[in-house]
Design an enzyme around this catalytic site. Structure first.
Site, PDB file in Angstrom:
ATOM      1  N   LEU A   1      56.608  14.913  60.470  1.00  0.00           N
ATOM      2  CA  LEU A   1      56.637  13.253  60.674  1.00  0.00           C
ATOM      3  C   LEU A   1      56.786  12.796  61.870  1.00  0.00           C
ATOM      4  O   LEU A   1      56.989  11.744  62.307  1.00  0.00           O
ATOM      5  CB  LEU A   1      57.428  12.676  59.573  1.00  0.00           C
ATOM      6  CG  LEU A   1      57.347  12.850  58.189  1.00  0.00           C
ATOM      7  CD1 LEU A   1      58.111  12.302  57.197  1.00  0.00           C
ATOM      8  CD2 LEU A   1      55.777  12.496  58.054  1.00  0.00           C
ATOM      9  N   CYS A   2      57.023  13.698  62.944  1.00  0.00           N
ATOM     10  CA  CYS A   2      57.232  13.456  64.443  1.00  0.00           C
ATOM     11  C   CYS A   2      56.027  13.005  65.027  1.00  0.00           C
ATOM     12  O   CYS A   2      55.100  13.882  64.731  1.00  0.00           O
ATOM     13  CB  CYS A   2      57.860  14.581  65.190  1.00  0.00           C
ATOM     14  SG  CYS A   2      59.631  14.968  64.973  1.00  0.00           S
ATOM     15  N   HIS A   3      56.101  12.202  65.919  1.00  0.00           N
ATOM     16  CA  HIS A   3      54.673  11.616  66.799  1.00  0.00           C
ATOM     17  C   HIS A   3      54.498  12.753  67.914  1.00  0.00           C
ATOM     18  O   HIS A   3      55.624  13.170  68.565  1.00  0.00           O
ATOM     19  CB  HIS A   3      55.003  10.281  67.133  1.00  0.00           C
ATOM     20  CG  HIS A   3      55.079   9.281  66.299  1.00  0.00           C
ATOM     21  ND1 HIS A   3      56.214   8.873  65.668  1.00  0.00           N
ATOM     22  CD2 HIS A   3      54.312   8.280  65.677  1.00  0.00           C
ATOM     23  CE1 HIS A   3      56.070   7.983  64.660  1.00  0.00           C
ATOM     24  NE2 HIS A   3      54.645   7.467  64.836  1.00  0.00           N
TER      25      HIS A   3
ATOM     26  N   GLU B   1      62.681  16.391  70.183  1.00  0.00           N
ATOM     27  CA  GLU B   1      62.051  17.299  71.415  1.00  0.00           C
ATOM     28  C   GLU B   1      63.320  18.015  72.043  1.00  0.00           C
ATOM     29  O   GLU B   1      63.097  19.350  72.093  1.00  0.00           O
ATOM     30  CB  GLU B   1      61.480  16.493  72.186  1.00  0.00           C
ATOM     31  CG  GLU B   1      59.867  16.191  71.632  1.00  0.00           C
ATOM     32  CD  GLU B   1      59.824  15.079  70.670  1.00  0.00           C
ATOM     33  OE1 GLU B   1      58.878  14.834  69.803  1.00  0.00           O
ATOM     34  OE2 GLU B   1      60.971  14.494  70.379  1.00  0.00           O
TER      35      GLU B   1
ATOM     36  N   ASP C   1      65.708  36.825  69.605  1.00  0.00           N
ATOM     37  CA  ASP C   1      64.633  37.726  69.663  1.00  0.00           C
ATOM     38  C   ASP C   1      64.506  38.723  70.631  1.00  0.00           C
ATOM     39  O   ASP C   1      64.347  39.844  70.379  1.00  0.00           O
ATOM     40  CB  ASP C   1      63.338  36.800  69.811  1.00  0.00           C
ATOM     41  CG  ASP C   1      62.069  37.651  69.379  1.00  0.00           C
ATOM     42  OD1 ASP C   1      62.039  38.396  68.409  1.00  0.00           O
ATOM     43  OD2 ASP C   1      61.064  37.545  70.059  1.00  0.00           O
TER      44      ASP C   1
END
Length: 159
Positions: free
Chosen positions: A76-78, A115, A129
């Site tokens: 639901l992030c813009h 973000e 990783d």
């Protein structure tokens, strides 16, 4: 007491908040994350002896890229037109860990907290990783929003 959830519509379904009528404001957010590791693993990274290359440079780029892709990852992030993304990585030898701090900025209608959090998270995941062949029991922790400025909800600074 009825709560007004911004990401739930009248039918109870998830939706993206409409920010059409909101004005642009300067917005900024900072986040952090840590990854703890064995002293030998940390020294290998610092001394540039990792066989996969520069771990911190790769993590920094991954964090920046992740901030730009946040709306692809969080439903639901813009999608935002970020004007600055910065990822700082610092080895804390005394604590046997790496601290990642991110900064995201823009002039826009919605905040950049997600973000900044995504940038810090993906940066530490990238460190994991790249180093998992050497050490699998590294610990990622304390992913948090440090501060945010701008917008209707006002400023926030971690206590």
């Amino acid at each position: 007491m009825t709560e007004n959830f911004t990401h739930i519509n009248a039918e109870g379904h998830a939706h993206m908040v409409d920010v059409t009528d909101k004005g642009n404001t300067q917005r900024e957010a900072r986040a952090q994350a840590f990854i703890e590791m064995a002293p030998e693993t940390l020294q290998m990274i610092i001394q540039g002896e990792h066989h996969k290359g520069d771990v911190f440079a790769t993590a920094r780029i991954a964090g920046i890229q992740a901030a730009k892709k946040t709306s692809d990852l969080i439903p639901l992030c813009h999608p935002l037109m970020l004007t600055k993304v910065e990822v700082d990585i610092e080895a804390e030898l005394d604590n046997q860990r790496v601290k990642v701090t991110s900064l995201c900025k823009l002039s826009g209608k919605t905040g950049v907290e997600m973000e900044a959090l995504t940038a810090a998270s993906v940066a530490v995941l990238t460190i994991y990783d790249m180093c998992k062949a050497v050490q699998k029991d590294m610990l990622i922790s304390q992913i948090c929003l440090l501060e945010k400025t701008g917008g209707k909800s006002g400023d926030y600074h971690i206590k």
